[in-house]
Design an enzyme around this catalytic site. Structure first.
Site, PDB file in Angstrom:
ATOM      1  N   LYS A   1      45.004  46.122  36.297  1.00 59.13           N
ATOM      2  CA  LYS A   1      44.361  45.019  36.926  1.00 59.13           C
ATOM      3  C   LYS A   1      44.647  44.774  38.448  1.00 59.13           C
ATOM      4  CE  LYS A   1      42.438  43.917  33.129  1.00 59.13           C
ATOM      5  NZ  LYS A   1      42.985  44.033  31.911  1.00 59.13           N
TER       6      LYS A   1
HETATM    7  C1  LIG Z   1      37.990  41.272  29.117  1.00 59.27           C
HETATM    8  C2  LIG Z   1      39.645  41.331  28.519  1.00 59.27           C
HETATM    9  N1  LIG Z   1      40.055  40.282  27.932  1.00 59.27           N
HETATM   10  C3  LIG Z   1      41.320  40.448  27.507  1.00 59.27           C
HETATM   11  C4  LIG Z   1      42.253  41.474  27.667  1.00 59.27           C
HETATM   12  C5  LIG Z   1      43.389  41.140  27.121  1.00 59.27           C
HETATM   13  O1  LIG Z   1      44.501  41.423  28.398  1.00 59.27           O
HETATM   14  P1  LIG Z   1      46.023  42.007  28.109  1.00 59.27           P
HETATM   15  O2  LIG Z   1      46.002  43.576  27.923  1.00 59.27           O
HETATM   16  O3  LIG Z   1      46.652  41.341  29.093  1.00 59.27           O
HETATM   17  O4  LIG Z   1      46.433  41.308  26.756  1.00 59.27           O
HETATM   18  C6  LIG Z   1      41.564  42.465  28.592  1.00 59.27           C
HETATM   19  C7  LIG Z   1      42.447  43.607  28.720  1.00 59.27           C
HETATM   20  O5  LIG Z   1      42.327  44.408  29.462  1.00 59.27           O
HETATM   21  C8  LIG Z   1      40.326  42.512  28.807  1.00 59.27           C
HETATM   22  O6  LIG Z   1      39.900  43.577  29.628  1.00 59.27           O
END
Ligand SMILES: Cc1ncc(COP(=O)(O)O)c(C=O)c1O
Length: 403
Positions: free
Chosen positions: A202
């Site tokens: 990210k």
């Molecule tokens: C659209 C979206 N929502 C939620 C998440 C979940 O985030 P995390 O990996 O920090 O739990 C991601 C992770 O890439 C994502 O792309």
């Protein structure tokens, strides 16, 4: 490296020389010396978790996006779960989201005992279609969860207007969109709650981590309790006040983000503007070069947004190519370009098929997009040579398969 491939050069997939000698990943973190030092300083301090760095990171983050409150979590997924809780999603409730997302967006509704209801995406931005969203509102709907796909903000004003009309909460999944702008406002300051992820691919990273921003103090309070077992005070405050008494007032989780991670996030936040600007420059160079290539459709940008470019997803126009997406994907990987696909629509995963009876065909726009999507490498640490390699490889492969 970095020069346009001659038309008849053999593909690496067929034994030719790859455009690059080593794999360029689709996403990657950038860590500076001052990031490492900030983490080391925390390791030498009294507080490894729930200490001063959490407050500092939250305050700086809230100020950056223009929200009153920011609450840090151990992941974007934990942050989504907490937002679903704060929005009051419970057993028997529904929440409407897009099928073209990472499963975590829909899963957070299930964690709360609710049912995810999908609305199809627009064919241009691949964000959830506001009309399809409005059509799916019922008396059981509690929340709308638009996703800013690839970092392009969803139609937030239309979605907020639907929410206003029906008394719903908008949880914007902005895990792709830190730094994006919608109608001259920063993402994070617009929806009732906005969720971010700090995974290494990210715009800023804490290893794992997430954040919810909100301007509603009631949501902020519920989010803070939920991430700390549902307890109404934290250990540091109790130590400072010489208190041992605490009360668990709701059923929460341990979703805390440690000070070690917050120190890293705080340092990275200082470079966020530059990181987003770099991603915009890369996307502009990609679009200028790829727009004219037969068989390639570059991402469409609405007039009233500035995307944050977490991903750069191209779509293949398969009628102009003699091979399908799977073969083009393999050919690009053989050229050492770390392509990826975002996303297999959530309703097509076996868990959702079995539990909800999806068979495919329910969301034709998302399903058609999925069949043609390829995400090219996109991260702020890419060099100009890296960008040139990606462009050369796409040109080499699409020319080879030109129909
Ligand atoms: C659209 C979206 N929502 C939620 C998440 C979940 O985030 P995390 O990996 O920090 O739990 C991601 C992770 O890439 C994502 O792309």
């Amino acid at each position: 490296m970095g020069t346009a491939a001659p038309t008849r050069e053999a593909l690496a997939l067929h034994g030719g020389t790859p455009v690059r000698s080593s794999l360029l990943p689709y996403g990657r973190q950038s860590i500076a010396e001052e990031d490492i030092q900030a983490v080391v300083d925390v390791l030498r301090s009294d507080w490894l978790t729930t200490g001063p760095k959490v407050d500092e990171f939250e305050e700086a983050f809230a100020a950056w996006v223009g929200a009153a409150h920011a609450v840090a979590f151990s992941s974007g997924t934990a942050a989504l779960h907490a937002a679903a809780f704060a929005a009051g999603i419970n057993a028997g409730d529904e929440a409407i989201t897009t099928p073209l997302t990472f499963a975590a967006t829909a899963n957070c509704i299930l964690y709360q005992g609710g049912t995810p209801v999908f609305a199809d995406v627009r064919t241009d931005t691949l964000n959830v279609d506001p009309q399809q969203t409005a059509d799916r509102v019922t008396s059981r709907t509690k929340a709308l969860l638009p996703v800013d796909y690839a970092g392009h903000p969803a139609d937030l004003d239309s979605i907020l207007e639907i929410a206003d009309r029906h008394g719903l909460t908008v949880i914007e999944d902005a895990c792709h969109a830190l730094g994006a702008e919608y109608r001259q406002r920063r993402v994070g300051s617009i929806s009732h709650m906005t969720v971010f992820s700090f995974h290494p691919v990210k715009h800023l990273t804490t290893g794992e981590g997430g954040m919810v921003t909100t301007s509603n103090p009631k949501f902020a309070d519920a989010l803070r309790k939920f991430r700390n077992h549902g307890i109404s005070s934290n250990a540091r405050d109790r130590q400072r006040e010489g208190q041992w008494h605490y009360e668990m007032v709701l059923l929460g989780f341990n979703y805390r983000l440690p000070d070690i991670a917050c120190a890293l996030g705080l340092q990275q936040l200082g470079r966020l503007g530059a990181n987003v600007a770099r991603r915009r420059a890369i996307s502009a160079r990609y679009s200028a070069a790829l727009r004219e290539m037969p068989g390639v459709i570059v991402p469409r940008i609405a007039d009233d947004v500035l995307p944050a470019w977490h991903l750069y997803p191209i779509r293949l126009e398969c009628s102009r190519l003699s091979a399908g997406r799977a073969e083009i994907f393999r050919a690009l990987r053989a050229e050492n370009i770390g392509v990826n696909v975002h996303y297999i629509p959530v309703h097509l995963h076996p868990y959702y098929r079995v539990r909800f009876g999806y068979k495919g065909g329910e969301f034709p726009n998302a399903e058609a997009a999925y069949e043609s999507l390829i995400s090219l490498p996109m991260f702020h640490g890419m060099t100009e040579d890296d960008v040139a390699d990606v462009i050369s490889a796409v040109e080499k492969v699409t020319q080879h398969y030109a129909a």
